[in-house]
Design a protein around this motif. Structure first.
Motif, PDB file in Angstrom:
ATOM      1  N   PHE A   5     -46.827 -33.488 -17.658  1.00 54.64           N
ATOM      2  CA  PHE A   5     -45.927 -34.341 -18.093  1.00 54.64           C
ATOM      3  C   PHE A   5     -44.981 -33.323 -19.554  1.00 54.64           C
ATOM      4  N   GLN A   6     -45.241 -32.577 -18.491  1.00 55.39           N
ATOM      5  CA  GLN A   6     -43.300 -31.925 -19.442  1.00 55.39           C
ATOM      6  C   GLN A   6     -43.018 -30.668 -18.434  1.00 55.39           C
ATOM      7  N   SER A   7     -43.254 -30.391 -17.591  1.00 55.77           N
ATOM      8  CA  SER A   7     -42.459 -29.815 -16.585  1.00 55.77           C
ATOM      9  C   SER A   7     -42.291 -29.709 -14.740  1.00 55.77           C
ATOM     10  N   CYS A   8     -42.917 -30.968 -14.607  1.00 53.62           N
ATOM     11  CA  CYS A   8     -43.148 -31.759 -13.314  1.00 53.62           C
ATOM     12  C   CYS A   8     -41.997 -31.919 -12.930  1.00 53.62           C
ATOM     13  N   GLU A   9     -41.408 -31.772 -12.033  1.00 53.56           N
ATOM     14  CA  GLU A   9     -39.801 -32.668 -11.548  1.00 53.56           C
ATOM     15  C   GLU A   9     -39.318 -34.476 -11.897  1.00 53.56           C
ATOM     16  N   TYR A  10     -40.296 -35.014 -10.726  1.00 52.24           N
ATOM     17  CA  TYR A  10     -41.118 -35.976 -10.704  1.00 52.24           C
ATOM     18  C   TYR A  10     -41.386 -36.472 -12.462  1.00 52.24           C
ATOM     19  N   ALA A  11     -41.938 -36.413 -13.608  1.00 51.25           N
ATOM     20  CA  ALA A  11     -42.133 -36.595 -14.561  1.00 51.25           C
ATOM     21  C   ALA A  11     -41.176 -36.496 -15.469  1.00 51.25           C
ATOM     22  N   CYS A  37     -61.760 -31.005  -5.666  1.00 52.31           N
ATOM     23  CA  CYS A  37     -60.533 -31.450  -4.663  1.00 52.31           C
ATOM     24  C   CYS A  37     -60.899 -29.938  -4.214  1.00 52.31           C
ATOM     25  N   GLN A  38     -59.282 -30.086  -2.967  1.00 55.90           N
ATOM     26  CA  GLN A  38     -59.554 -28.828  -2.025  1.00 55.90           C
ATOM     27  C   GLN A  38     -58.626 -27.869  -2.539  1.00 55.90           C
ATOM     28  N   ASP A  39     -58.140 -28.563  -3.538  1.00 61.72           N
ATOM     29  CA  ASP A  39     -56.027 -27.319  -3.519  1.00 61.72           C
ATOM     30  C   ASP A  39     -55.717 -28.272  -5.277  1.00 61.72           C
ATOM     31  N   GLU A  40     -54.738 -27.535  -5.765  1.00 62.29           N
ATOM     32  CA  GLU A  40     -54.558 -28.062  -7.479  1.00 62.29           C
ATOM     33  C   GLU A  40     -53.053 -27.670  -7.694  1.00 62.29           C
ATOM     34  N   ILE A  41     -52.587 -28.349  -6.608  1.00 61.63           N
ATOM     35  CA  ILE A  41     -50.881 -28.657  -6.081  1.00 61.63           C
ATOM     36  C   ILE A  41     -50.297 -30.005  -6.428  1.00 61.63           C
ATOM     37  N   CYS A  42     -49.975 -30.036  -7.628  1.00 63.51           N
ATOM     38  CA  CYS A  42     -48.808 -31.382  -8.413  1.00 63.51           C
ATOM     39  C   CYS A  42     -48.861 -31.771  -7.546  1.00 63.51           C
ATOM     40  N   TYR A  43     -49.635 -33.838  -7.278  1.00 62.41           N
ATOM     41  CA  TYR A  43     -49.301 -34.739  -5.725  1.00 62.41           C
ATOM     42  C   TYR A  43     -47.731 -35.255  -6.365  1.00 62.41           C
ATOM     43  N   LEU A  44     -46.854 -35.392  -7.480  1.00 64.12           N
ATOM     44  CA  LEU A  44     -45.993 -35.505  -7.446  1.00 64.12           C
ATOM     45  C   LEU A  44     -44.616 -35.373  -6.943  1.00 64.12           C
ATOM     46  N   CYS A  45     -44.724 -33.634  -7.482  1.00 67.82           N
ATOM     47  CA  CYS A  45     -43.673 -33.103  -7.140  1.00 67.82           C
ATOM     48  C   CYS A  45     -44.188 -31.790  -5.512  1.00 67.82           C
ATOM     49  N   ASN A  46     -45.686 -31.855  -5.631  1.00 61.20           N
ATOM     50  CA  ASN A  46     -46.142 -30.802  -4.146  1.00 61.20           C
ATOM     51  C   ASN A  46     -45.854 -29.430  -4.531  1.00 61.20           C
ATOM     52  N   THR A  47     -45.059 -29.213  -5.886  1.00 63.45           N
ATOM     53  CA  THR A  47     -44.974 -27.118  -5.803  1.00 63.45           C
ATOM     54  C   THR A  47     -45.748 -27.064  -6.472  1.00 63.45           C
ATOM     55  N   GLY A  48     -45.651 -27.421  -8.102  1.00 61.98           N
ATOM     56  CA  GLY A  48     -46.582 -26.367  -9.849  1.00 61.98           C
ATOM     57  C   GLY A  48     -48.250 -27.714  -9.242  1.00 61.98           C
ATOM     58  N   GLN A  49     -48.388 -26.383 -10.277  1.00 63.73           N
ATOM     59  CA  GLN A  49     -50.235 -26.219 -10.601  1.00 63.73           C
ATOM     60  C   GLN A  49     -50.180 -27.627 -11.508  1.00 63.73           C
ATOM     61  N   GLU A  50     -50.924 -28.884 -10.971  1.00 67.55           N
ATOM     62  CA  GLU A  50     -51.338 -29.461 -11.150  1.00 67.55           C
ATOM     63  C   GLU A  50     -52.574 -29.936 -12.756  1.00 67.55           C
ATOM     64  N   THR A  51     -51.263 -29.385 -14.033  1.00 60.03           N
ATOM     65  CA  THR A  51     -52.398 -29.179 -15.496  1.00 60.03           C
ATOM     66  C   THR A  51     -51.721 -30.108 -16.132  1.00 60.03           C
ATOM     67  N   ILE A  52     -52.443 -30.714 -16.864  1.00 61.78           N
ATOM     68  CA  ILE A  52     -51.097 -31.462 -18.251  1.00 61.78           C
ATOM     69  C   ILE A  52     -50.155 -31.300 -18.708  1.00 61.78           C
ATOM     70  N   GLU A  53     -49.828 -29.607 -18.615  1.00 62.12           N
ATOM     71  CA  GLU A  53     -48.761 -29.077 -19.246  1.00 62.12           C
ATOM     72  C   GLU A  53     -47.969 -30.002 -18.552  1.00 62.12           C
ATOM     73  N   HIS A  54     -47.888 -29.658 -16.576  1.00 66.48           N
ATOM     74  CA  HIS A  54     -47.070 -29.836 -15.509  1.00 66.48           C
ATOM     75  C   HIS A  54     -46.622 -31.015 -15.518  1.00 66.48           C
TER      76      HIS A  54
END
Length: 208
Positions: A105-111, A86-103
């Protein structure tokens, strides 16, 4: 020599270590297919969350996804980006953080909104670390733990499924819709419960 044949020869050589003077070490009664499988398979250390995961009242597909999460085996964008998928690693849900597993399922604003909504409906605190392990450490009744574990795993699945769907069609469900869906799942689970302790009766009466 083909790769398959090399693999077969390698396994054969490994099985030789299971025999001493013609006797099979792994099974007193002689060799069996099961003892051979147990001998050859890769053995990992037992983890404390295994019983919490598999003995919960969660839906099987929710358990499987949670198992992948705990094993860090989910293909989030941060992983895919490293491999040039993929071209970037920005979280698709919140469009701010790096889309890691921790982000995700734990810190993403949407989740987080989904988790907060579900936990509020169950009248329990918001998990500060991995929800499955966190619930396992609570001094709650066995029934309450099973229901709350099912809730956390349902949150994980509810977040992951629309994330993948949104990548394909661009449509993302609101957190409130996901919370309502999870509440319906939990209610159907709780209706089949055989409640014994009064503390469980009182708790469930506030969330049904």
């Amino acid at each position: 020599m083909s790769w398959n044949w090399k693999a077969i020869c390698k396994i054969k050589d490994e099985f030789k270590n299971g025999y001493v003077n013609g006797n099979w070490l792994a099974e007193k009664g002689g060799y069996t297919i099961r003892s051979g499988y147990d001998w050859i398979r890769y053995k990992e250390h037992k983890v404390g969350w295994a019983k919490l995961l598999w003995k919960s009242w969660a839906i099987p597909k929710h358990k499987f996804l949670s198992w992948l999460i705990l094993r860090n085996a989910i293909n989030v964008k941060a992983k895919l980006y490293k491999h040039g998928v993929c071209q970037d690693e920005i979280c698709y849900l919140c469009n701010t953080g790096q889309e890691t597993i921790e982000h995700v399922f734990q810190s993403c604003e949407y989740a987080s909104l989904v988790m907060v909504g579900v936990c509020d409906s169950l009248h329990i605190p918001i998990p500060t670390v991995n929800g499955i392990i966190w619930i396992g450490r609570r001094q709650w009744s066995s029934l309450k733990k099973r229901i709350c574990l099912a809730a956390v795993m349902a949150v994980y699945y509810a977040v992951w499924q629309p994330l993948n769907q949104a990548r394909m069609d661009g449509i993302l469900l609101t957190p409130s819709v996901l919370v309502q869906q999870i509440q319906q799942i939990l209610k159907s689970r709780m209706l089949s419960c055989k409640v014994v302790a009064n503390v469980d009766v009182n708790w469930m009466s506030t969330i049904m």
